[in-house]
Design a protein around this motif. Structure first.
Motif, PDB file in Angstrom:
ATOM      1  N   PRO A   1       0.808  -1.233   0.000  1.00  0.00           N
ATOM      2  CA  PRO A   1       0.000   0.000   0.000  1.00  0.00           C
ATOM      3  C   PRO A   1       0.839   1.279   0.000  1.00  0.00           C
ATOM      4  N   TYR A   2       2.104   1.176   0.390  1.00  0.00           N
ATOM      5  CA  TYR A   2       2.918   2.398   0.463  1.00  0.00           C
ATOM      6  C   TYR A   2       3.876   2.500  -0.716  1.00  0.00           C
ATOM      7  N   LYS A   3       3.562   1.769  -1.759  1.00  0.00           N
ATOM      8  CA  LYS A   3       4.384   1.717  -2.963  1.00  0.00           C
ATOM      9  C   LYS A   3       4.659   3.117  -3.501  1.00  0.00           C
ATOM     10  N   GLY A   4       5.897   3.323  -3.931  1.00  0.00           N
ATOM     11  CA  GLY A   4       6.223   4.590  -4.585  1.00  0.00           C
ATOM     12  C   GLY A   4       6.856   5.607  -3.672  1.00  0.00           C
ATOM     13  N   ALA A   5       6.951   5.294  -2.374  1.00  0.00           N
ATOM     14  CA  ALA A   5       7.598   6.250  -1.466  1.00  0.00           C
ATOM     15  C   ALA A   5       9.108   6.192  -1.673  1.00  0.00           C
ATOM     16  N   ILE A   6       9.705   7.363  -1.870  1.00  0.00           N
ATOM     17  CA  ILE A   6      11.155   7.434  -2.083  1.00  0.00           C
ATOM     18  C   ILE A   6      11.744   8.403  -1.066  1.00  0.00           C
ATOM     19  N   THR A   7      12.760   7.957  -0.361  1.00  0.00           N
ATOM     20  CA  THR A   7      13.425   8.864   0.568  1.00  0.00           C
ATOM     21  C   THR A   7      14.860   8.397   0.737  1.00  0.00           C
ATOM     22  N   ASP A   8      15.648   9.130   1.528  1.00  0.00           N
ATOM     23  CA  ASP A   8      16.988   8.608   1.757  1.00  0.00           C
ATOM     24  C   ASP A   8      17.011   7.873   3.083  1.00  0.00           C
ATOM     25  N   ASP A   9      17.684   6.764   3.066  1.00  0.00           N
ATOM     26  CA  ASP A   9      17.993   5.925   4.230  1.00  0.00           C
ATOM     27  C   ASP A   9      16.790   5.229   4.900  1.00  0.00           C
ATOM     28  N   PRO A  10      15.809   5.757   5.646  1.00  0.00           N
ATOM     29  CA  PRO A  10      15.822   7.000   6.415  1.00  0.00           C
ATOM     30  C   PRO A  10      16.951   6.975   7.444  1.00  0.00           C
ATOM     31  N   ASP A  11      17.521   8.150   7.702  1.00  0.00           N
ATOM     32  CA  ASP A  11      18.615   8.199   8.662  1.00  0.00           C
ATOM     33  C   ASP A  11      18.071   7.949  10.064  1.00  0.00           C
ATOM     34  N   TYR A  12      18.965   7.842  11.035  1.00  0.00           N
ATOM     35  CA  TYR A  12      18.519   7.441  12.361  1.00  0.00           C
ATOM     36  C   TYR A  12      17.408   8.335  12.920  1.00  0.00           C
ATOM     37  N   GLU A  13      17.579   9.639  12.797  1.00  0.00           N
ATOM     38  CA  GLU A  13      16.585  10.543  13.393  1.00  0.00           C
ATOM     39  C   GLU A  13      15.197  10.339  12.788  1.00  0.00           C
ATOM     40  N   MET A  14      15.154  10.153  11.462  1.00  0.00           N
ATOM     41  CA  MET A  14      13.861   9.928  10.808  1.00  0.00           C
ATOM     42  C   MET A  14      13.287   8.577  11.220  1.00  0.00           C
ATOM     43  N   GLN A  15      14.154   7.564  11.265  1.00  0.00           N
ATOM     44  CA  GLN A  15      13.704   6.239  11.687  1.00  0.00           C
ATOM     45  C   GLN A  15      13.055   6.331  13.055  1.00  0.00           C
ATOM     46  N   ALA A  16      13.706   7.056  13.950  1.00  0.00           N
ATOM     47  CA  ALA A  16      13.222   7.109  15.325  1.00  0.00           C
ATOM     48  C   ALA A  16      11.956   7.959  15.420  1.00  0.00           C
ATOM     49  N   TYR A  17      12.021   9.174  14.854  1.00  0.00           N
ATOM     50  CA  TYR A  17      10.912  10.104  15.057  1.00  0.00           C
ATOM     51  C   TYR A  17       9.667   9.754  14.249  1.00  0.00           C
ATOM     52  N   LEU A  18       9.864   9.151  13.081  1.00  0.00           N
ATOM     53  CA  LEU A  18       8.695   8.777  12.284  1.00  0.00           C
ATOM     54  C   LEU A  18       8.451   7.283  12.363  1.00  0.00           C
ATOM     55  N   GLY A  19       9.115   6.643  13.330  1.00  0.00           N
ATOM     56  CA  GLY A  19       8.915   5.219  13.570  1.00  0.00           C
ATOM     57  C   GLY A  19       8.423   5.017  15.000  1.00  0.00           C
ATOM     58  N   PRO A  20       9.272   4.430  15.851  1.00  0.00           N
ATOM     59  CA  PRO A  20       8.859   4.136  17.231  1.00  0.00           C
ATOM     60  C   PRO A  20       8.204   5.307  17.959  1.00  0.00           C
ATOM     61  N   ASN A  21       8.655   6.511  17.670  1.00  0.00           N
ATOM     62  CA  ASN A  21       8.079   7.656  18.367  1.00  0.00           C
ATOM     63  C   ASN A  21       6.582   7.800  18.087  1.00  0.00           C
TER      64      ASN A  21
ATOM     65  N   GLY B   1       4.852   5.035  17.456  1.00  0.00           N
ATOM     66  CA  GLY B   1       4.360   3.672  17.660  1.00  0.00           C
ATOM     67  C   GLY B   1       4.416   2.844  16.384  1.00  0.00           C
ATOM     68  N   ILE B   2       5.220   3.287  15.422  1.00  0.00           N
ATOM     69  CA  ILE B   2       5.342   2.570  14.146  1.00  0.00           C
ATOM     70  C   ILE B   2       6.611   1.723  14.169  1.00  0.00           C
ATOM     71  N   PHE B   3       6.458   0.414  13.939  1.00  0.00           N
ATOM     72  CA  PHE B   3       7.632  -0.457  13.919  1.00  0.00           C
ATOM     73  C   PHE B   3       7.715  -1.196  12.593  1.00  0.00           C
ATOM     74  N   ASP B   4       7.264  -0.530  11.556  1.00  0.00           N
ATOM     75  CA  ASP B   4       7.202  -1.162  10.259  1.00  0.00           C
ATOM     76  C   ASP B   4       7.991  -0.285   9.277  1.00  0.00           C
ATOM     77  N   PRO B   5       9.110  -0.800   8.729  1.00  0.00           N
ATOM     78  CA  PRO B   5       9.929   0.028   7.847  1.00  0.00           C
ATOM     79  C   PRO B   5       9.135   0.657   6.694  1.00  0.00           C
ATOM     80  N   ASP B   6       8.183  -0.117   6.130  1.00  0.00           N
ATOM     81  CA  ASP B   6       7.335   0.392   5.041  1.00  0.00           C
ATOM     82  C   ASP B   6       6.716   1.733   5.405  1.00  0.00           C
ATOM     83  N   LYS B   7       6.074   1.722   6.571  1.00  0.00           N
ATOM     84  CA  LYS B   7       5.335   2.908   7.006  1.00  0.00           C
ATOM     85  C   LYS B   7       6.284   4.040   7.355  1.00  0.00           C
TER      86      LYS B   7
ATOM     87  N   ALA C   1       9.029  10.087   3.466  1.00  0.00           N
ATOM     88  CA  ALA C   1       8.880  10.669   2.129  1.00  0.00           C
ATOM     89  C   ALA C   1       7.811  11.755   2.149  1.00  0.00           C
ATOM     90  N   LEU C   2       6.717  11.480   2.832  1.00  0.00           N
ATOM     91  CA  LEU C   2       5.622  12.456   2.899  1.00  0.00           C
ATOM     92  C   LEU C   2       6.083  13.757   3.563  1.00  0.00           C
TER      93      LEU C   2
END
Lengths: 614, 181
Positions: free
Chosen positions: A317-337, A339-345, A351-352
């Motif tokens: 469902p998230y096909k087409g999202a392009i971004t770099d890495d995501p680097d650690y800060e993005m992984q953390a803030y747009l992930g676990p922070n 409650g997201i633990f899914d690399p796709d999301k 990217a959004l």
């Protein structure tokens, strides 16, 4: 003629459309170098006398884009943006990588000083020693891909017309603000390429407030000449050799941290910092690497490290999202922070956020803050218009878009976590500032202090850049070094002790590590500190209250191997006291008169008198 | 049969691996111009779509259309390496070589306005060195039989940067790549 500099700066008055070249004396360049340093000088000289009255989002603020003498020459070309920050009301030197810095220098300019406010949306087009203001109405409101596509095409067209037609001309470089900056979201970033952001400080909003959509530049001249080219060539080879040995950074970027920092150091934000530990192995580096990285090494001008990686979601469902890495800060803030633990999301959200020109760290913090208020029942479905549960990526997307458009509750959240917290507290009659994880209006980086394994307790609290994770303070002497990287405007990830030799070979000026750390760098930090205390017009900071960690950092960790540990207030206060003393601030945290005079900042000292009297 | 194979030099490229660090441009301009001058570099990295970097430089077509088209005979082929050599005295900057090149590869030097084409640094290409040193392996040197089949393959690479960008974007980004172009 000073070596390493192109020699002139471009000043644009967007209100009148006036464009002129300005120069700074050798003395100023020698003392403030460029980038963050020169930004403090320019801003202090021009706005210092009425700092408290200047609205960062008003036409009287100045938007600065500055390079330094080492930009393009030393590995890792960056550019520094600055101005009075809409987040902290101080000065933040916010840097971003890409080709803009070296292109600008090749075009014959060391920086851009934009004042006033254009009547209609405009962008700046700069070629060799030449600049024009052009209409940007057709890209106003557009997200990153369309902005880049349209302006690149237009730039190439203009260059072709100026050239002889037959040859292919390389694309120009650009910085731009996204829709977030246009609606003056205080956490909007200045962007370059698709995912390169200067997120701290909110300078995207300053661009937006000036109706300045983008700055496009193509330089066809060589980089400025240097004092000893042969020495520079040898040093360049040596620094590159050193950097090529940084295998972990080269292979993983900072993306190895997504799992590591949380699991091992217990210092990663999880659900708005309610926890700092998670053991989700599916969020580890290899999960991103083998599944999403279509380019394992991606870098900017003159960078042998290539710590970026291009991540693309190819299915689902998230096909087409392009971004770099995501680097650690993005992984953390747009992930676990969130409650997201899914690399796709996580990639999809990164990217959004980039496309909207919203800052991933600061914006991610605000999104999580809202979600915690929802979890606690303070913000309700009626307030938001939908449910905002942890891990619900669609809801977070909706909220991000509402913030960017300033719709409903988004209008309040667009003011950044702290200002939103003040407003919501007032609205709901409950104190929600204790859930706001920020230092002096700047949302903190994704490194906690509670486990004691990552950042130290005063890293954010005493920093003149506030919550900025790249400029955290540790001791009053060594902190200044990072100021040099931001002032010479090169990537601090490409640090090498050879940088001082580099600086001498380029400019011909002797600068020792001690001189920089004791005098020059300290002077810059003191100006930053002073304007932070002057503050205004909407928010003022008092060191005895605001030189502190967010309240959350004093709650005990609820889970993980370091469960129960927390930032010790006594240790914090001792460290803060020592730091004040070492850097030359009085016991209240205000720079001492004697120190300011020693640094040659008499006028700054005089301005601080009113703060001392309070 | 003579025991010695006559070979020429050619630089192979892997666009998928190019990181966009432009150290090739820096090495090239340091070698040819004496200082960092990305716009005068014989190898130019195009980034028409962010994340898709295309190192663009002479691919030494087997029929050298630029050389035969030059009205003032300023272009010649180096017998030892197979590189196109521009005689800067003779070049008038008319642009015929650029138009004749299937990849639009030559360009006008931003300093003197004369044609610039990769000369393989006389047989020791600097761009390849730095790319290999960084282990990116986007560029590597190939020795080819002067008259063998291999030489025909090269012509396929003389394409305008836009076309290569399209293909690489499709490869890396899939359908989304189409939108970008």
């Amino acid at each position: 003629m000073v070596r390493g500099y192109a020699g002139k700066f471009l000043e644009v008055d967007l209100s009148s459309g006036g464009i002129k070249d300005v120069t700074f004396s050798d003395d100023i360049l020698r003392n403030f170098v460029g980038g963050r340093g020169l930004a403090t000088k320019i801003l202090w000289d021009r706005l210092g006398s009425r700092w408290e009255e200047i609205d960062p989002l008003g036409p009287e603020n100045i938007f600065l884009v500055l390079t330094g003498p080492l930009t393009g020459i030393y590995p890792g070309s960056r550019v520094c943006v600055s101005g009075k920050s809409p987040q902290s009301n101080g000065i933040i030197g916010s840097t971003l990588s890409g080709e803009f810095g070296n292109e600008l220098k090749c075009a014959g300019y060391d920086g851009i000083i934009a004042t006033g406010k254009a009547e209609k949306p405009v962008y700046l087009f700069i070629t060799d020693d030449n600049a024009e203001i052009r209409s940007a109405e057709h890209v106003w409101g557009k997200e990153a891909p369309e902005t880049i596509r349209t302006l690149t095409k237009e730039g190439l067209e203009l260059l072709k017309r100026a050239g002889r037609g037959a040859e292919k001309i390389k694309e120009p470089a650009m910085i731009y603000c996204g829709p977030a900056g246009e609606s003056r979201v205080r956490t909007a970033a200045v962007m370059q390429k698709i995912s390169h952001a200067a997120g701290y400080g909110g300078y995207g909003a300053v661009m937006g407030s000036k109706n300045l959509k983008a700055i496009v530049v193509k330089g066809r001249k060589p980089l400025p000449s240097v004092t000893s080219p042969e020495t520079v060539k040898i040093l360049l080879r040596e620094v590159e050799r050193q950097l090529l040995e940084r295998d972990r950074l080269r292979r993983w970027g900072t993306g190895y941290g997504g799992y590591e920092v949380g699991a091992r150091q217990s210092s990663e934000p999880v659900r708005n910092w309610q926890e700092e530990w998670h053991d989700e192995k599916r969020f580890g580096g290899p999960k991103f690497d083998f599944r999403y990285w279509v380019k394992r090494y991606w870098s900017d001008f003159n960078c042998p490290v290539a710590c970026m990686k291009v991540a693309v979601v190819k299915t689902g469902p998230y096909k087409g999202a392009i971004t770099d890495d995501p680097d650690y800060e993005m992984q953390a803030y747009l992930g676990p922070n969130l409650g997201i633990f899914d690399p796709d999301k996580c990639i999809y959200l990164s990217a959004l956020i980039d496309y909207l020109g919203f800052s991933g760290i600061n914006g991610g913090n605000t999104l999580a803050f809202a979600a915690e208020l929802y979890q606690r029942g303070i913000l309700t479905k009626e307030d938001l218009g939908f449910e905002l549960n942890w891990g619900d990526v669609e809801a977070f997307e909706r909220l991000a878009r509402m913030i960017v458009k300033r719709e409903g509750i988004g209008d309040i959240l667009a003011e950044g976590t702290y200002r939103a917290a003040l407003k919501i507290s007032e609205m709901k009659g409950v104190d929600v500032t204790k859930y706001a994880v920020h230092v002096k209006g700047v949302e903190v980086g994704a490194h906690g202090t509670r486990s004691g394994l990552d950042f130290n307790p005063i890293a954010y609290a005493c920093s003149p850049q506030c919550g900025d994770h790249t400029s955290g303070v540790y001791d009053a002497y060594n902190d200044a070094r990072i100021v040099f990287f931001d002032s010479a405007v090169v990537c601090s990830m490409c640090g090498s002790p050879l940088i001082w030799d580099f600086y001498k070979a380029v400019t011909g000026w002797d600068l020792t590590d001690a001189d920089w750390c004791r005098v020059l760098g300290r002077r810059i930090m003191h100006i930053q500190r002073a304007v932070l205390l002057l503050g205004g017009p909407d928010i003022f900071w008092r060191p005895e209250i605001h030189d502190d960690n967010p309240p959350r950092f004093y709650e005990p960790l609820p889970s993980g191997p370091y469960k129960g540990k927390t930032t010790d207030r006594k240790t914090f206060e001792d460290m803060r006291k020592q730091y004040y003393e070492a850097i030359g601030w009085d016991e209240r945290g205000i720079p001492k008169s004697s120190v300011l005079r020693e640094l040659g900042l008499e006028d700054v000292d005089k301005a601080l008198d009113k703060v001392r009297k309070q | 049969m003579s025991g010695r194979r006559e070979t020429i030099l050619w630089i192979a490229r892997d666009y998928l691996k190019c990181t966009g660090c432009r150290r090739c441009e820096i090495a090239c301009s340091l070698f040819h111009e004496g200082w960092i001058w990305p716009e005068a570099s014989r190898i130019r990295v195009f980034m028409l779509v962010p994340g898709i970097e295309i190192p663009h430089f002479c691919s030494q077509c087997h029929d050298y259309p630029c050389v035969s088209a030059c009205p003032v005979k300023a272009l010649s082929v180096d017998e030892r390496t197979g590189a196109v050599i521009v005689d800067r005295e003779k070049c008038t900057g008319c642009g015929v070589c650029i138009r004749e090149c299937p990849g639009n590869i030559p360009f006008f030097h931003p300093g003197d306005g004369k044609a610039v084409i990769c000369d393989l640094c006389g047989g020791d290409p600097q761009c390849v060195k730095v790319c290999q040193e960084a282990k990116f392996n986007a560029l590597w040197a190939v020795r080819e039989d002067k008259t063998g089949w291999g030489s025909y393959n090269r012509k396929l690479f003389a394409q305008p940067p836009e076309e290569i960008t399209k293909d690489v974007a499709m490869n890396l980004y899939g359908e989304k790549g189409e939108e970008w172009i």
